[in-house]
Scaffold this active site. Structure first.
Site, mmCIF file in Angstrom:
data_model
loop_
_atom_site.group_PDB
_atom_site.id
_atom_site.type_symbol
_atom_site.label_atom_id
_atom_site.label_comp_id
_atom_site.label_asym_id
_atom_site.label_seq_id
_atom_site.Cartn_x
_atom_site.Cartn_y
_atom_site.Cartn_z
ATOM 1 N N LYS A 53 -34.340 -103.240 160.758
ATOM 2 C CA LYS A 53 -34.790 -101.989 160.123
ATOM 3 C C LYS A 53 -36.315 -101.943 160.045
ATOM 4 O O LYS A 53 -36.950 -100.946 160.379
ATOM 5 C CB LYS A 53 -34.208 -101.872 158.711
ATOM 6 C CG LYS A 53 -34.897 -100.828 157.835
ATOM 7 C CD LYS A 53 -34.375 -100.830 156.421
ATOM 8 C CE LYS A 53 -34.916 -101.875 155.526
ATOM 9 N NZ LYS A 53 -36.231 -101.600 154.946
ATOM 10 N N ASN A 54 -36.932 -103.069 159.639
ATOM 11 C CA ASN A 54 -38.380 -103.082 159.421
ATOM 12 C C ASN A 54 -39.194 -103.164 160.704
ATOM 13 O O ASN A 54 -40.421 -103.157 160.659
ATOM 14 C CB ASN A 54 -38.748 -104.210 158.452
ATOM 15 C CG ASN A 54 -38.252 -103.898 157.060
ATOM 16 O OD1 ASN A 54 -37.849 -102.761 156.770
ATOM 17 N ND2 ASN A 54 -38.264 -104.887 156.195
ATOM 18 N N CYS A 151 -41.698 -97.834 142.626
ATOM 19 C CA CYS A 151 -40.551 -98.390 143.354
ATOM 20 C C CYS A 151 -39.897 -99.429 142.456
ATOM 21 O O CYS A 151 -40.576 -100.055 141.641
ATOM 22 C CB CYS A 151 -41.054 -99.035 144.647
ATOM 23 S SG CYS A 151 -39.843 -100.066 145.461
ATOM 24 N N ARG A 156 -46.429 -101.057 144.364
ATOM 25 C CA ARG A 156 -46.526 -100.839 145.826
ATOM 26 C C ARG A 156 -47.466 -99.694 146.201
ATOM 27 O O ARG A 156 -47.057 -98.742 146.882
ATOM 28 C CB ARG A 156 -45.161 -100.628 146.441
ATOM 29 C CG ARG A 156 -44.200 -101.776 146.186
ATOM 30 C CD ARG A 156 -42.895 -101.592 146.878
ATOM 31 N NE ARG A 156 -42.977 -101.818 148.315
ATOM 32 C CZ ARG A 156 -41.946 -101.678 149.147
ATOM 33 N NH1 ARG A 156 -40.782 -101.275 148.676
ATOM 34 N NH2 ARG A 156 -42.067 -101.918 150.424
ATOM 35 N N ASP A 339 -37.969 -110.914 150.980
ATOM 36 C CA ASP A 339 -36.727 -110.176 151.221
ATOM 37 C C ASP A 339 -35.499 -111.081 151.254
ATOM 38 O O ASP A 339 -34.380 -110.581 151.399
ATOM 39 C CB ASP A 339 -36.822 -109.383 152.530
ATOM 40 C CG ASP A 339 -37.858 -108.269 152.445
ATOM 41 O OD1 ASP A 339 -38.204 -107.706 153.493
ATOM 42 O OD2 ASP A 339 -38.336 -107.993 151.333
ATOM 43 N N ARG A 431 -28.908 -98.728 152.868
ATOM 44 C CA ARG A 431 -30.247 -98.426 153.387
ATOM 45 C C ARG A 431 -30.654 -99.387 154.495
ATOM 46 O O ARG A 431 -31.418 -99.034 155.387
ATOM 47 C CB ARG A 431 -31.291 -98.535 152.274
ATOM 48 C CG ARG A 431 -31.197 -97.474 151.208
ATOM 49 C CD ARG A 431 -32.418 -97.554 150.325
ATOM 50 N NE ARG A 431 -33.633 -97.460 151.162
ATOM 51 C CZ ARG A 431 -34.847 -97.442 150.645
ATOM 52 N NH1 ARG A 431 -35.011 -97.536 149.337
ATOM 53 N NH2 ARG A 431 -35.906 -97.355 151.417
HETATM 54 C C1 EPZ Z 1 -42.816 -104.495 153.981
HETATM 55 O O1 EPZ Z 1 -43.155 -103.641 152.895
HETATM 56 C C2 EPZ Z 1 -41.297 -104.419 154.118
HETATM 57 N N1 EPZ Z 1 -40.913 -103.051 154.385
HETATM 58 C C3 EPZ Z 1 -40.658 -104.909 152.831
HETATM 59 O O2 EPZ Z 1 -39.244 -104.940 153.019
HETATM 60 C C4 EPZ Z 1 -41.113 -106.320 152.545
HETATM 61 O O3 EPZ Z 1 -40.616 -106.725 151.302
HETATM 62 C C5 EPZ Z 1 -42.651 -106.370 152.494
HETATM 63 O O4 EPZ Z 1 -43.208 -105.843 153.702
HETATM 64 C C6 EPZ Z 1 -43.173 -107.789 152.328
HETATM 65 O O5 EPZ Z 1 -42.708 -108.623 153.313
HETATM 66 C C7 EPZ Z 1 -41.048 -102.569 155.655
HETATM 67 O O6 EPZ Z 1 -41.486 -103.225 156.575
HETATM 68 C C8 EPZ Z 1 -40.605 -101.149 155.876
HETATM 69 P P1 EPZ Z 1 -46.712 -104.991 151.852
HETATM 70 P P2 EPZ Z 1 -44.676 -103.210 152.635
HETATM 71 O O7 EPZ Z 1 -47.612 -103.840 152.086
HETATM 72 O O8 EPZ Z 1 -45.396 -103.160 153.904
HETATM 73 C C9 EPZ Z 1 -49.476 -104.830 148.000
HETATM 74 C C10 EPZ Z 1 -36.969 -104.536 152.521
HETATM 75 O O9 EPZ Z 1 -36.271 -105.069 151.650
HETATM 76 N N2 EPZ Z 1 -50.168 -103.709 148.649
HETATM 77 O O10 EPZ Z 1 -46.792 -106.121 152.801
HETATM 78 O O11 EPZ Z 1 -44.654 -102.011 151.782
HETATM 79 C C11 EPZ Z 1 -48.027 -104.521 147.629
HETATM 80 O O12 EPZ Z 1 -47.934 -103.857 146.412
HETATM 81 C C12 EPZ Z 1 -38.417 -104.109 152.183
HETATM 82 O O13 EPZ Z 1 -36.591 -104.320 153.678
HETATM 83 C C13 EPZ Z 1 -51.254 -103.131 148.014
HETATM 84 O O14 EPZ Z 1 -51.657 -103.543 146.930
HETATM 85 O O15 EPZ Z 1 -45.204 -104.450 151.787
HETATM 86 C C14 EPZ Z 1 -47.397 -105.905 147.615
HETATM 87 O O16 EPZ Z 1 -47.619 -106.507 146.395
HETATM 88 C C15 EPZ Z 1 -38.702 -104.159 150.729
HETATM 89 N N3 EPZ Z 1 -51.864 -102.078 148.614
HETATM 90 C C16 EPZ Z 1 -48.155 -106.626 148.722
HETATM 91 O O17 EPZ Z 1 -49.365 -105.910 148.942
HETATM 92 C C17 EPZ Z 1 -51.451 -101.585 149.837
HETATM 93 O O18 EPZ Z 1 -52.051 -100.627 150.353
HETATM 94 C C18 EPZ Z 1 -47.407 -106.736 150.043
HETATM 95 O O19 EPZ Z 1 -46.909 -105.477 150.347
HETATM 96 C C19 EPZ Z 1 -50.361 -102.192 150.460
HETATM 97 C C20 EPZ Z 1 -49.725 -103.252 149.852
#
Ligand code: EPZ
Length: 465
Positions: A53-54, A151, A156, A339, A431
């Site tokens: 999915k990701n 969320c 996030r 995850d 999902r």
């Molecule tokens: C991706 O989310 C995945 N989703 C998530 O999978 C996964 O948990 C996550 O990466 C971490 O591995 C998809 O790929 C669609 P991040 P993403 O940006 O990209 C902070 C699932 O279960 N951050 O790497 O949204 C954020 O809050 C889902 O399939 C900022 O502060 O995660 C977090 O604490 C859930 N500002 C950290 O960075 C930003 O602009 C990592 O988030 C972006 C992120």
């Protein structure tokens, strides 16, 4: 490559607006469903893993970068993919679904994107919708994307996506819950991510493909899904180097073309089934996966005493062995994936000793713990740390899913528990897991989906208003 019109397609003039039934109807499927699971059955046989999915979500957004058709194979049939299709169609894209043997293939053509907007109705159901931001600005010169909002697993924010786009020369305003971004043409820049972000890396990598000049991005995410996206973009004519490392270089080009690409297997779905196999006894082969993407998880399971063998594209796990507790901390790839944290907690409830689980990526990702406690687990949560005492005899109960991976953890616990468990709100699991109940049933699990049949409105007796 067949023209976009040759394959059977969703009718093009589907341009839903905010609040119009179109979006609601498309998102309203099976919200009332529950799972009924009777635990205690060994899992024997082979489960085939679907596409990731990701990896599929950013790949679909990448189709925005060209007016030519992009064909994606091994697309999982899960709700988030359907949401992404609804989003792209709402912008004016043509989305073709493969049928029958081509079921997991999608052809996307973004030649006529008249409405470069990601509406709140969609973004609030799936944050990954924000992945269209970079591609829209890069290709269309403008984008209007709803702020994702809160969320279940954490705040996030997408501030790093916005900051990066500004560094590529975009003008960005934010009001009424929307991000408005515009640029005549993006220009190459030097981005150093304050924090490692998966979709942030993907969003800006896509934007930089059509920017003028070179972009260098540092402190990038190393996830296999990022590398898979770069493979697709390079097939579309992009010039990307270094994906999969913390420094990615992108030479901007003026135009991208169509391509065909097979999405990588879903490492999180694979890991979920490996843990289920380890706990339920039996002999389970998880096939069509890439064990190389499961390094940190398999190393941890080895430490717990899980018996498994890997081959090039499968993991064979024999369950029912005594397990030992082991601490784990979630990290960015190649560390232990956040995850898989919830599913690992289910395992820790069955391991002898004390497991300390530290969640370092998201600030609110222990919603499953209280539901596991309802089933008889012994878990204490304090801030970003959960302490699990095992082994505990789990018993079936009525529990509630709160997010995608928490749901997977509860399914695993229910497969181990004594008696029957009723899982509510399984729309969360739909999902990201393709027909999980059918896959588990095919290897001996007792699990069925219960759709709530809403009673038909009784016809008004004659003469009563
Ligand atoms: C991706 O989310 C995945 N989703 C998530 O999978 C996964 O948990 C996550 O990466 C971490 O591995 C998809 O790929 C669609 P991040 P993403 O940006 O990209 C902070 C699932 O279960 N951050 O790497 O949204 C954020 O809050 C889902 O399939 C900022 O502060 O995660 C977090 O604490 C859930 N500002 C950290 O960075 C930003 O602009 C990592 O988030 C972006 C992120």
């Amino acid at each position: 490559m067949g023209s976009a019109r040759e394959l059977k397609k969703i009718p093009v003039p589907f341009r839903p607006r905010l609040g119009e039934n179109g979006i609601r109807t498309a998102l309203a499927e099976n919200f009332m469903d529950k799972f009924v699971i009777r635990g205690g059955n060994p899992l024997v046989g082979t489960i085939r893993v679907s596409g990731a999915k990701n990896a599929a979500l950013p790949a679909m957004a990448a189709a925005i970068l060209t007016e030519e058709p992009v064909i994606l194979e091994n697309i999982p049939d899960v709700r988030d993919i359907r949401t992404e299709r609804t989003l792209l169609v709402s912008m004016g894209a043509e989305v073709e679904l493969g049928y029958g043997r081509a079921h997991h293939r999608t052809t996307l053509c973004c030649r006529n994107l008249a409405n470069p907007e990601a509406a709140y109705e969609l973004v609030k159901t799936m944050r990954a919708s924000t992945l269209v931001l970079g591609p829209l600005v890069a290709r269309m010169g403008r984008a209007r994307v709803s702020q994702p909002g809160g969320c279940a697993i954490g705040a996030r924010p997408i501030d790093l996506h916005i900051k990066g786009l500004e560094q590529l020369g975009a003008t960005i305003t934010q009001d009424h819950g929307y991000i408005e971004a515009s640029a005549e043409r993006l220009r190459g820049g030097h981005i150093i991510f304050d924090k490692i972000t998966v979709t942030g890396t993907e969003d800006l990598m896509m934007a930089a493909t059509l920017a003028e000049g070179e972009t260098v991005m540092e402190n990038c995410a190393l996830e296999p899904e990022v590398s898979d996206l770069a493979v697709l973009l390079n097939k579309m004519g992009a010039r990307i180097e270094g994906a999969g490392t913390s420094t990615i270089r992108i030479q901007g080009v003026s135009k991208l073309h169509g391509a065909r690409h097979r999405i990588i297997p879903d490492r999180i779905e694979a890991g979920t089934f490996v843990i289920a196999g380890a706990l339920c006894g039996g002999d389970l082969t998880v096939s069509n996966c890439d064990p190389g993407h499961l390094g940190a998880l398999l190393k941890k399971l080895e430490e717990c005493g899980v018996q498994f063998k890997t081959s090039e594209n499968s993991v064979r796990v024999t369950g029912g062995h005594a397990l030992a507790a082991a601490d784990v901390s979630t990290e960015e790839y190649p560390g232990f994936p956040t995850d898989m944290q919830a599913q690992y907690m289910a395992l820790a409830t069955q391991a002898s000793g004390v497991s300390a689980i530290t969640e370092n990526i998201f600030e609110n990702r222990f919603m499953h713990a209280q539901e596991l406690v309802r089933m008889g687990a012994n878990i204490m949560v304090e801030g970003s740390r959960a302490v699990v005492h095992g082994p505990a005899q789990l018993s079936g109960a009525a529990v509630q899913c709160s997010d995608l991976r928490a749901s997977a953890s509860l399914v695993i616990a229910a497969l181990v528990a004594e008696g029957e468990t009723i899982l509510d709100r399984v729309y969360h699991i739909d999902r990201g897991y393709e027909r999980i109940e059918e896959k588990l049933r095919s290897v001996g699990a007792q699990i069925r989906r219960m759709g709530e049949i809403l009673p038909k409105k009784a016809a008004a007796p004659v003469g009563v208003a």
